[in-house]
Design an enzyme around this catalytic site. Structure first.
Site, mmCIF file in Angstrom:
data_model
loop_
_atom_site.group_PDB
_atom_site.id
_atom_site.type_symbol
_atom_site.label_atom_id
_atom_site.label_comp_id
_atom_site.label_asym_id
_atom_site.label_seq_id
_atom_site.Cartn_x
_atom_site.Cartn_y
_atom_site.Cartn_z
ATOM 1 N N HIS A 1 39.502 83.491 50.679
ATOM 2 C CA HIS A 1 38.534 84.581 50.655
ATOM 3 C C HIS A 1 37.216 84.021 51.181
ATOM 4 C CE1 HIS A 1 40.449 87.385 47.352
ATOM 5 N NE2 HIS A 1 41.171 87.312 48.463
ATOM 6 N N ASP B 1 45.716 92.115 47.115
ATOM 7 C CA ASP B 1 46.275 90.806 46.763
ATOM 8 C C ASP B 1 47.384 90.950 45.730
ATOM 9 O OD1 ASP B 1 44.528 89.449 48.437
ATOM 10 O OD2 ASP B 1 43.081 89.039 46.841
ATOM 11 N N HIS C 1 46.019 82.007 50.034
ATOM 12 C CA HIS C 1 45.145 82.563 51.064
ATOM 13 C C HIS C 1 43.694 82.352 50.660
ATOM 14 C CE1 HIS C 1 45.083 86.189 48.491
ATOM 15 N NE2 HIS C 1 44.008 86.565 49.172
ATOM 16 N N GLU D 1 40.273 84.610 57.283
ATOM 17 C CA GLU D 1 41.078 84.204 56.148
ATOM 18 C C GLU D 1 42.207 83.293 56.632
ATOM 19 O OE1 GLU D 1 42.495 87.082 53.356
ATOM 20 O OE2 GLU D 1 40.532 88.000 53.105
#
Length: 140
Positions: A72, A83, A70, A25
């Site tokens: 995935h 999250d 971020h 990630e």
């Protein structure tokens, strides 16, 4: 002022950062100029695996940030329960799913509700030194 836009170049940089980090990630904070997301803030000590990213917000300089971004690697660009906890640090939170294209990202508010962020052209101001400044004066 509410953040409603993202600079096209900034989005492209985020997408490339996510691709470069895959299969791990990618995670960073977002910085805005008015209502436009313009920069990312990558903090020292950020730790990423194939399942998660941990950003050490205690490393954040004394500055305001607009939210988080971020990736995935699974491709699912929706927030998990973890999250939603992470989202509390900002106004806008972006999740980018694999394959990390302009069609594989979503933005969310603090509550995890999907929001629309417009991609815009943005003229960045020269904030750094020019190459000539780094090289010194000409000898010639």
């Amino acid at each position: 002022m509410a953040v409603k836009k993202i600079a096209s170049d900034t989005l492209d940089f985020i997408l490339e950062s996510c691709r470069s980090s895959h299969p791990h990630e990618f995670g960073a904070l977002l910085e805005a100029d008015g209502d436009v997301i313009t920069h990312i803030i990558y903090l020292p000590g950020t730790d990423a695996t194939t399942q998660s990213v941990s950003i050490n917000t205690w490393m954040l300089p004394n500055m305001r940030h607009a939210g988080t971004v971020h990736s995935h690697p699974s491709g699912i660009a929706r927030p998990s329960g973890q999250d939603l906890i992470f989202f509390q640090t900002g106004e806008v939170n972006i999740i980018v799913g694999s394959p990390y294209t302009r069609k594989s990202w979503n933005a969310f508010d603090r509550g995890g509700n999907k929001i629309q962020i417009e991609i815009v052209d943005y003229e960045f101001q020269d904030e750094g030194l020019l190459d000539e400044d780094l090289m010194g004066e000409d000898d010639g």
